[in-house]
Design an enzyme around this catalytic site. Structure first.
Site, short mmCIF file in Angstrom:
data_model
loop_
_atom_site.label_atom_id
_atom_site.label_comp_id
_atom_site.label_asym_id
_atom_site.label_seq_id
_atom_site.Cartn_x
_atom_site.Cartn_y
_atom_site.Cartn_z
N ASP A 88 0.87 -1.18 0.00
CA ASP A 88 0.00 0.00 0.00
C ASP A 88 0.90 1.23 0.00
O ASP A 88 2.12 1.10 -0.16
CB ASP A 88 -0.99 -0.03 1.19
N GLU A 107 -10.53 4.51 -4.29
CA GLU A 107 -10.24 5.75 -3.58
C GLU A 107 -9.24 6.68 -4.29
O GLU A 107 -8.32 7.19 -3.67
CB GLU A 107 -9.73 5.44 -2.16
N HIS A 139 -3.42 4.74 -3.61
CA HIS A 139 -2.67 3.98 -2.58
C HIS A 139 -1.30 3.54 -3.09
O HIS A 139 -0.85 2.44 -2.77
CB HIS A 139 -3.48 2.75 -2.14
#
Ligand SMILES: *[C@@H]1O[C@H](CO)[C@@H](O)[C@H](O)[C@H]1NC(C)=O
Ligand SMILES: *[C@@H]1O[C@H](CO)[C@@H](O)[C@H](O)[C@H]1NC(C)=O
Ligand SMILES: *[C@@H]1O[C@H](CO)[C@@H](O)[C@H](O)[C@H]1NC(C)=O
Ligand SMILES: *[C@@H]1O[C@H](CO)[C@@H](O)[C@H](O)[C@H]1NC(C)=O
Ligand SMILES: *[C@@H]1O[C@H](CO)[C@@H](O)[C@H](O)[C@H]1NC(C)=O
Length: 595
Positions: free
Chosen positions: A218, A342, A271
């Site tokens: 991540d 996201e 990410h």
């Protein structure tokens, strides 16, 4: 540990011969006779064919048998004689004495070469009668036969005198409701050792789940050693907290030999900063920005630390291709998860490439930017072969910054808005893996992990603080904690048409690891993930359509003890009093109150 667990369980039972077995997940169809338990001797595996993957099957049997004789299992939590439940058999002593002992496990596998891939036949039948002198198992594939073994190893129990018994006759016809049954491990936020990952696989195999979704990296760290770009592990947490190629291959082989697929995830383009920035800082946007949740209009990430792959800079795709091909060479499953959740628009204020692209044509939107990613990255993801199936988080098709046109063959993992998003995606024709955060996220409810947070500095409780510390989320975005009942009660196909239902491939419980590492991973994951395991294997209803959550109680409490006995460090759900006094800890006396 094992020994004391067994002793504790023994103490809880007055007579071992009255033991009732209750395997998890409950088989689709299990029929008991009542002639009683018969002795089980050293069980030898007999198969009617050789070749294929029989070596794998033999090893699986050796493990099951080893667990049987090592544990001499005594069910730790038995079901109570409540009229609503189907009674378990208890045989008569005379019949038992006359019964033939069981000496063999006779396995027939129709297609011993079937590969472990999505949709492989996992069905089996298992039959024990005292006239046969053997356990008879039929399966289409070795993967189904392995499920028969994990059922059988829960059925064979101690006779309390150093021997083993099995209640019989018993006939089981079993197959999963859904082909995709998994958990997600996140090794980007915190490193999880290979040993602890293997422990999760043991839990998966025992509960008949078949997918380990491995969220490898991540923004925070990049633990995978790469031949193409050795510099990427400069962003591992330490030299020790890395996965070598052989570590990754070991996890995959261990999982495969237990019927578990490993689906890797490299989360892109959001990410993404650790690792990538070492190859070329220019392929990452906003790496050095303040994440700015204190001044939300300027936020560049939803949690620290910021960083997203630059969607317009051409070199991004060269690096993505090289990383993806190397990992595709290691992870042999047909499926590969490429993230896509996201994407934060504010991050791209820091990319001159993206800003120039917007300036070229003022009609361009962030949806167009996401589409640019899909158009340029998906062909790379497809390039690893015609069997490759791509999986992404639903955001790419459902968020405010969603792409305009996401190919329909991409599997979408749904995590927001419960039934609403599942209905939306399946109506649009996407195959969906259900991970609704309100029901299935295992990391929720622990409070916030971000530091320097004045919201905790409040002296009143509860008045005047009903939105945060008291009754609020307390800093956990997906609060509250999801209990096993919350997970098991989730009817995720509610109000879907039959066509939509066909698009549900199964479900997966993610455990994001901002607040998890080796110390707590098994405790957080299990036995709650086993409630999901039964939900997707045989469902949450009995044959009358009544929810059987309360019936699961003792089965799950027993299975928790069983996991621990098998060295999966599952957490405790109740005071032991509840386990030893079936249904004494129920909230409602009415056993059909859950409908
Ligand atoms: C369950 O198994 C029994 C015994 O084989 C069989 O008679 C019965 O029809 C099966 N029930 C279902 C619903 O398949
Ligand atoms: C990015 O630019 C937009 C438009 O000017 C602005 O509204 C937003 O606050 C900026 N975000 C950041 C993180 O700079
Ligand atoms: C799915 O959700 C999107 C975004 O809210 C909406 O535009 C679209 O109409 C929905 N589609 C269906 C089939 O519900
Ligand atoms: C399912 O549909 C019915 C009828 O439209 C509605 O009353 C109900 O609230 C829906 N259930 C859920 C969980 O959305
Ligand atoms: C138990 O609860 C169910 C569901 O609410 C209800 O229909 C039933 O009447 C209750 N039984 C008793 C004995 O109260």
């Amino acid at each position: 540990m094992k020994f004391s667990t067994v002793l504790g369980a023994l103490a809880a039972l007055t007579t071992v011969s009255a033991v009732k077995v209750n395997p998890l997940p409950a088989p689709r169809n299990i029929t008991w006779g009542n002639s009683g338990a018969i002795p089980v001797k050293q069980l030898k595996l007999r198969t009617d064919s050789q070749g294929g993957q029989h070596a794998t099957l033999n090893l699986a049997w050796e493990r099951a048998w080893d667990s049987i004789i090592t544990l001499q299992w005594v069910p730790a939590a038995i079901e109570a004689p409540i009229p609503h439940f189907q009674p378990f058999p208890t045989g008569s002593a005379t019949k038992r004495a006359a019964a033939k002992a069981i000496h063999n496990v006779q396995v027939t596998v129709v297609d011993p070469n079937a590969d472990l891939q999505h949709g492989v036949d996992e069905s089996y039948t298992l039959e024990v009668t005292d006239s046969d002198g053997y356990v008879e198992i039929h399966a289409q594939t070795i993967w189904g036969a392995m499920h028969a073994f994990t059922t059988l190893q829960q059925l064979i129990i101690s006779d309390g005198q150093g021997g083993l018994i099995i209640e019989q006759p018993v006939t089981i016809q079993d197959a999963p409701l859904y082909p995709y049954r998994g958990i997600m491990v996140d090794t980007g936020r915190n490193f999880i050792s290979v040993r602890k990952i293997l422990e999760q696989i043991d839990g998966l195999a025992l509960s008949k789940m078949n997918v380990l979704h491995w969220h490898l990296d991540d923004a925070q760290s990049w633990p995978m050693q790469m031949r193409t770009y050795p510099e990427m592990t400069k962003d591992a947490y330490s030299a020790r907290e890395q996965y070598s190629r052989s570590d990754m291959l070991r996890v995959i082989a261990y999982a495969r030999s237990r019927g578990v697929r490993v689906i890797p995830e490299v989360d892109m383009p959001g990410h993404s900063v650790s690792g990538w920035q070492q190859v070329d800082p220019e392929i990452v946007a906003c790496a050095n920005s303040w994440w700015s949740n204190d001044n939300w209009p300027l936020h560049t990430a939803v949690e620290p630390n910021p960083g997203q792959l630059d969607i317009i800079y051409p070199k991004t795709y060269e690096v993505v291709k090289n990383v993806y091909s190397e990992l595709s060479d290691i992870f042999q499953d047909n499926w590969f998860h490429v993230g896509a959740d996201e994407i934060q628009p504010g991050c791209y204020n820091f990319s001159s490439h993206v800003q120039d692209w917007f300036a070229e044509d003022p009609s361009r939107t962030y949806n167009d930017l996401a589409q640019y990613w899909v158009d340029h990255a998906v062909p790379i993801f497809r390039s690893s072969g015609s069997n490759r199936r791509i999986m992404m988080w639903e955001d790419i098709a459902l968020s405010a910054e969603a792409a305009n046109d996401v190919p329909k063959d991409i599997v979408l993992q749904s995590w927001n808005n419960g039934l609403g998003n599942i209905a939306n995606l399946t109506a649009r024709g996407y195959d969906v893996v259900v991970s609704s955060s309100d029901f299935m996220y295992l990391d929720c409810g622990k409070g916030g992990f971000v530091t320097n947070d004045p919201r905790y500095d409040v002296m009143s409780n509860p008045s005047g603080d009903v939105t945060f510390n008291y009754q609020g989320a307390g800093g956990s975005w997906c609060a509250p904690y999801k209990t096993w009942q919350r997970i098991y009660d989730y009817d995720f196909t509610t109000n879907l048409t039959d066509t939509q239902k066909k698009h549900i491939l199964g479900a997966e419980s993610p455990l994001w690891s901002e607040q998890v590492d080796d110390v707590s991973i098994s405790n957080e994951m299990w036995p709650r993930a086993a409630a999901l395991a039964e939900l997707v294997w045989s469902g949450n209803r009995d044959k009358n359509g009544q929810k059987r959550t309360t019936e699961l109680t003792q089965r799950l409490l027993n299975f928790r003890e069983y996991l621990v006995a098998n060295n999966v460090m599952a957490g405790m759900l109740v005071s032991k009093y509840c386990l030893q006094h079936p249904h004494a800890c129920d909230f409602y006396y009415n056993q059909t109150v859950i409908t």
